[in-house]
Design a protein around this motif. Structure first.
Motif, PDB file in Angstrom:
ATOM      1  N   VAL A  16     -27.400  35.798 -28.873  1.00  0.00           N
ATOM      2  CA  VAL A  16     -26.249  36.367 -28.162  1.00  0.00           C
ATOM      3  C   VAL A  16     -25.575  37.353 -29.110  1.00  0.00           C
ATOM      4  CG1 VAL A  16     -25.892  34.327 -26.727  1.00  0.00           C
ATOM      5  CG2 VAL A  16     -24.738  34.488 -28.942  1.00  0.00           C
ATOM      6  N   PRO A  17     -24.750  38.251 -28.597  1.00  0.00           N
ATOM      7  CA  PRO A  17     -23.996  39.130 -29.497  1.00  0.00           C
ATOM      8  C   PRO A  17     -23.156  38.307 -30.466  1.00  0.00           C
ATOM      9  CG  PRO A  17     -23.876  39.939 -27.252  1.00  0.00           C
ATOM     10  CD  PRO A  17     -24.542  38.608 -27.181  1.00  0.00           C
ATOM     11  N   VAL A  18     -23.058  38.752 -31.698  1.00  0.00           N
ATOM     12  CA  VAL A  18     -22.362  37.974 -32.717  1.00  0.00           C
ATOM     13  C   VAL A  18     -20.896  37.762 -32.343  1.00  0.00           C
ATOM     14  CG1 VAL A  18     -21.837  40.043 -34.091  1.00  0.00           C
ATOM     15  CG2 VAL A  18     -21.930  37.786 -35.191  1.00  0.00           C
ATOM     16  N   LYS A  19     -20.302  38.723 -31.659  1.00  0.00           N
ATOM     17  CA  LYS A  19     -18.906  38.553 -31.229  1.00  0.00           C
ATOM     18  C   LYS A  19     -18.787  37.387 -30.241  1.00  0.00           C
ATOM     19  CE  LYS A  19     -14.570  39.512 -30.055  1.00  0.00           C
ATOM     20  NZ  LYS A  19     -14.167  40.787 -29.464  1.00  0.00           N
ATOM     21  N   ALA A  20     -19.745  37.257 -29.329  1.00  0.00           N
ATOM     22  CA  ALA A  20     -19.721  36.144 -28.380  1.00  0.00           C
ATOM     23  C   ALA A  20     -19.912  34.809 -29.089  1.00  0.00           C
ATOM     24  CB  ALA A  20     -20.808  36.340 -27.319  1.00  0.00           C
ATOM     25  N   LEU A  41     -18.912  34.047 -32.164  1.00  0.00           N
ATOM     26  CA  LEU A  41     -17.673  33.710 -32.853  1.00  0.00           C
ATOM     27  C   LEU A  41     -16.601  33.203 -31.901  1.00  0.00           C
ATOM     28  CD1 LEU A  41     -17.404  36.654 -35.422  1.00  0.00           C
ATOM     29  CD2 LEU A  41     -18.391  34.377 -35.752  1.00  0.00           C
ATOM     30  N   LEU A  42     -16.622  33.684 -30.659  1.00  0.00           N
ATOM     31  CA  LEU A  42     -15.624  33.254 -29.676  1.00  0.00           C
ATOM     32  C   LEU A  42     -15.939  31.892 -29.065  1.00  0.00           C
ATOM     33  CD1 LEU A  42     -14.963  36.599 -27.741  1.00  0.00           C
ATOM     34  CD2 LEU A  42     -13.497  35.508 -29.457  1.00  0.00           C
ATOM     35  N   ASP A  43     -17.149  31.410 -29.260  1.00  0.00           N
ATOM     36  CA  ASP A  43     -17.556  30.124 -28.698  1.00  0.00           C
ATOM     37  C   ASP A  43     -16.892  29.000 -29.491  1.00  0.00           C
ATOM     38  OD1 ASP A  43     -18.750  27.944 -27.561  1.00  0.00           O
ATOM     39  OD2 ASP A  43     -20.811  28.492 -28.096  1.00  0.00           O
ATOM     40  N   GLN A  44     -15.943  28.304 -28.867  1.00  0.00           N
ATOM     41  CA  GLN A  44     -15.185  27.264 -29.562  1.00  0.00           C
ATOM     42  C   GLN A  44     -16.029  26.031 -29.876  1.00  0.00           C
ATOM     43  OE1 GLN A  44     -11.798  27.799 -30.580  1.00  0.00           O
ATOM     44  NE2 GLN A  44     -12.608  29.822 -30.052  1.00  0.00           N
ATOM     45  N   THR A  45     -17.149  25.863 -29.188  1.00  0.00           N
ATOM     46  CA  THR A  45     -18.029  24.749 -29.520  1.00  0.00           C
ATOM     47  C   THR A  45     -18.814  25.018 -30.801  1.00  0.00           C
ATOM     48  OG1 THR A  45     -19.867  25.610 -28.175  1.00  0.00           O
ATOM     49  CG2 THR A  45     -18.270  24.176 -27.078  1.00  0.00           C
ATOM     50  N   THR A  46     -18.846  26.276 -31.243  1.00  0.00           N
ATOM     51  CA  THR A  46     -19.515  26.636 -32.495  1.00  0.00           C
ATOM     52  C   THR A  46     -18.532  26.653 -33.658  1.00  0.00           C
ATOM     53  OG1 THR A  46     -21.138  27.977 -31.302  1.00  0.00           O
ATOM     54  CG2 THR A  46     -20.906  28.401 -33.654  1.00  0.00           C
ATOM     55  N   ILE A  47     -17.398  27.352 -33.477  1.00  0.00           N
ATOM     56  CA  ILE A  47     -16.350  27.432 -34.498  1.00  0.00           C
ATOM     57  C   ILE A  47     -15.003  27.331 -33.787  1.00  0.00           C
ATOM     58  CG2 ILE A  47     -15.416  28.732 -36.445  1.00  0.00           C
ATOM     59  CD1 ILE A  47     -18.008  30.341 -36.485  1.00  0.00           C
ATOM     60  N   SER A  48     -14.113  26.515 -34.263  1.00  0.00           N
ATOM     61  CA  SER A  48     -12.790  26.360 -33.655  1.00  0.00           C
ATOM     62  C   SER A  48     -11.813  27.380 -34.216  1.00  0.00           C
ATOM     63  CB  SER A  48     -12.235  24.949 -33.914  1.00  0.00           C
ATOM     64  OG  SER A  48     -12.994  23.978 -33.238  1.00  0.00           O
ATOM     65  N   GLY A  49     -10.922  27.831 -33.359  1.00  0.00           N
ATOM     66  CA  GLY A  49      -9.779  28.609 -33.822  1.00  0.00           C
ATOM     67  C   GLY A  49      -9.994  30.094 -33.958  1.00  0.00           C
ATOM     68  N   ILE A  50     -11.177  30.614 -33.636  1.00  0.00           N
ATOM     69  CA  ILE A  50     -11.403  32.061 -33.732  1.00  0.00           C
ATOM     70  C   ILE A  50     -11.190  32.665 -32.350  1.00  0.00           C
ATOM     71  CG2 ILE A  50     -13.074  33.886 -34.192  1.00  0.00           C
ATOM     72  CD1 ILE A  50     -14.302  32.246 -36.318  1.00  0.00           C
ATOM     73  N   GLY A  51     -10.117  33.444 -32.222  1.00  0.00           N
ATOM     74  CA  GLY A  51      -9.824  34.133 -30.981  1.00  0.00           C
ATOM     75  C   GLY A  51     -10.323  35.564 -31.012  1.00  0.00           C
ATOM     76  N   ASN A  52      -9.848  36.360 -30.067  1.00  0.00           N
ATOM     77  CA  ASN A  52     -10.379  37.715 -29.904  1.00  0.00           C
ATOM     78  C   ASN A  52     -10.085  38.598 -31.112  1.00  0.00           C
ATOM     79  OD1 ASN A  52     -11.762  39.648 -28.289  1.00  0.00           O
ATOM     80  ND2 ASN A  52      -9.810  40.602 -27.782  1.00  0.00           N
ATOM     81  N   TRP A  53      -8.825  38.681 -31.518  1.00  0.00           N
ATOM     82  CA  TRP A  53      -8.498  39.591 -32.612  1.00  0.00           C
ATOM     83  C   TRP A  53      -9.032  39.075 -33.943  1.00  0.00           C
ATOM     84  CZ3 TRP A  53      -5.954  38.570 -37.088  1.00  0.00           C
ATOM     85  CH2 TRP A  53      -5.117  37.460 -37.157  1.00  0.00           C
ATOM     86  N   VAL A  54      -9.106  37.754 -34.118  1.00  0.00           N
ATOM     87  CA  VAL A  54      -9.651  37.203 -35.360  1.00  0.00           C
ATOM     88  C   VAL A  54     -11.131  37.559 -35.496  1.00  0.00           C
ATOM     89  CG1 VAL A  54     -10.116  35.095 -36.659  1.00  0.00           C
ATOM     90  CG2 VAL A  54      -7.976  35.327 -35.384  1.00  0.00           C
ATOM     91  N   THR A  82     -16.557  46.113 -24.327  1.00  0.00           N
ATOM     92  CA  THR A  82     -16.441  44.741 -23.815  1.00  0.00           C
ATOM     93  C   THR A  82     -17.628  43.925 -24.308  1.00  0.00           C
ATOM     94  OG1 THR A  82     -15.280  45.502 -21.837  1.00  0.00           O
ATOM     95  CG2 THR A  82     -16.270  43.304 -21.757  1.00  0.00           C
ATOM     96  N   VAL A  83     -17.337  42.862 -25.040  1.00  0.00           N
ATOM     97  CA  VAL A  83     -18.367  41.971 -25.576  1.00  0.00           C
ATOM     98  C   VAL A  83     -17.939  40.541 -25.305  1.00  0.00           C
ATOM     99  CG1 VAL A  83     -19.757  41.332 -27.580  1.00  0.00           C
ATOM    100  CG2 VAL A  83     -18.825  43.642 -27.403  1.00  0.00           C
ATOM    101  N   GLY A  84     -18.836  39.757 -24.734  1.00  0.00           N
ATOM    102  CA  GLY A  84     -18.491  38.377 -24.438  1.00  0.00           C
ATOM    103  C   GLY A  84     -17.353  38.248 -23.449  1.00  0.00           C
ATOM    104  N   GLY A  85     -17.208  39.261 -22.578  1.00  0.00           N
ATOM    105  CA  GLY A  85     -16.141  39.231 -21.580  1.00  0.00           C
ATOM    106  C   GLY A  85     -14.766  39.597 -22.123  1.00  0.00           C
ATOM    107  N   ARG A  86     -14.682  40.017 -23.377  1.00  0.00           N
ATOM    108  CA  ARG A  86     -13.391  40.359 -23.975  1.00  0.00           C
ATOM    109  C   ARG A  86     -13.424  41.787 -24.510  1.00  0.00           C
ATOM    110  NH1 ARG A  86     -10.333  36.002 -25.352  1.00  0.00           N
ATOM    111  NH2 ARG A  86      -8.669  37.561 -25.399  1.00  0.00           N
ATOM    112  N   THR A  87     -12.292  42.452 -24.446  1.00  0.00           N
ATOM    113  CA  THR A  87     -12.181  43.791 -25.003  1.00  0.00           C
ATOM    114  C   THR A  87     -12.247  43.709 -26.523  1.00  0.00           C
ATOM    115  OG1 THR A  87     -10.838  44.546 -23.143  1.00  0.00           O
ATOM    116  CG2 THR A  87     -10.736  45.850 -25.157  1.00  0.00           C
TER     117      THR A  87
END
Length: 324
Positions: A83-87, A89-102, A181-186
């Motif tokens: 998957v795209p690396v941005k998607a 990082l946004l997956d909370q089941t992989t890493i917690s606490g990383i949001g869009n801007w982070v 737009t990556v992973g559904g987020r700008t």
């Protein structure tokens, strides 16, 4: 929360707020201007909260779970997904606490493109990304999320304009910023800084890739024929009426016989197979009609001796019509 903000309590966009009866009292408010968040009440001891749903389904925290979130952990997760690396990082089941801007900030600091597939990074790039995640998350926690205290060179401080007239989409160091737009987020990134080193999603590929592939495979491409424009005419010189036709099956040959010299008769078959329409090739007249009857038999439609429509007799037999 800043002391100045406590003067206006509860804060704007609050959904609920709590106040303890301890001395001194503690005030807590949950704000959600965009209404994306959820609130769940879990009945368990506070120290065991992460052992209950929904937190038990989450991945390790980059700040608190250093024994789990390691470079090897990140490498295994990236190599096992496509998957795209941005998607990722946004997956909370992989890493917690990383949001869009982070996620955008971590990729910006690591100089990595957000659309690149996570399983295409080499070991050195994965280590760079791991260090970047740790740096961004730890710095944000150390400043208690106060964005005014974030380093000036961070992407965070310059990503909010989106090319508006008030704020240009450009970093102070001269790097132009773009939004995708990556992973559904700008996602905000710097194209000149964050280069692609591996495969990306098909939709993110260069649009000219298909044309180049067609040329390499030997496929022919048709070009519109060019015509010379007269003085004063506008256009690109392409004549839409002279476009080469598409390749297809050969046209069927016409059943119409070729015209001969003047005076000959040209026979054109009509839709009705029982009659043949003939006309003079020179257009001087029309040949008389013929029928399937014998040539020496003609019908005189002006004669008064035409026998009327056959009638049935008393015995039910049909009487034949005769010509007088």
């Amino acid at each position: 929360m800043k002391d100045t903000e406590l003067e206006d309590w509860p804060p704007k966009f609050w959904k609920f707020h709590l106040e303890t009866d301890t001395k001194p009292s503690v005030k807590v408010a949950y704000t959600d201007a965009r209404r994306f968040g959820r609130v769940r009440l879990v009945d368990c001891p506070g120290e065991d909260i992460r052992q209950y749903s929904p937190l038990v389904e989450n991945g390790p925290d980059p700040v608190n779970d250093l024994d789990i979130f390691t470079e090897q952990y990140l490498r295994d997760k990236m190599r096992s997904r496509r998957v795209p690396v941005k998607a990722l990082l946004l997956d909370q089941t992989t890493i917690s606490g990383i949001g869009n801007w982070v996620a955008d900030e971590a990729l910006y600091q690591a100089k990595q493109h957000p659309e690149q597939y996570c399983n295409t990074f080499n070991d050195e790039e994965i280590k760079t990304l791991f260090d970047s995640i740790r740096y961004v998350c730890q710095t944000a926690v150390d400043h208690l999320g106060d964005s005014d205290a974030f380093p000036e060179h961070w992407l965070f401080n310059h990503r909010w304009g989106k090319g508006s007239k008030e704020e240009a989409s450009q970093h102070p160091n001269g790097e132009k910023l773009a939004f995708i737009t990556v992973g559904g987020r700008t996602s905000c990134y710097a194209p000149e800084r964050q280069k692609k080193t591996g495969k990306v999603e098909p939709k993110a590929e260069d649009t000219n890739a298909g044309v180049e592939a067609a040329k390499q495979s030997g496929k022919r491409t048709r070009k519109r024929s060019q015509v010379k424009l007269a003085d004063g005419e506008k256009g690109d010189g392409a004549d839409v009426n002279t476009t080469a036709p598409e390749l297809g099956p050969p046209a069927k040959k016409s059943r119409e016989a070729p015209p001969s010299e003047a005076g000959d008769l040209v026979v054109k078959p009509s839709r009705k197979g029982s009659k043949i329409k003939s006309e003079a090739a020179d257009g001087t007249g029309t040949a008389p009609r013929s029928s399937r009857r014998k040539p020496d038999t003609t019908i005189d439609t002006t004669s008064t001796n035409m026998v009327p429509e056959p009638q049935r007799g008393a015995g039910g037999r049909r009487k034949s019509a005769r010509l007088q």
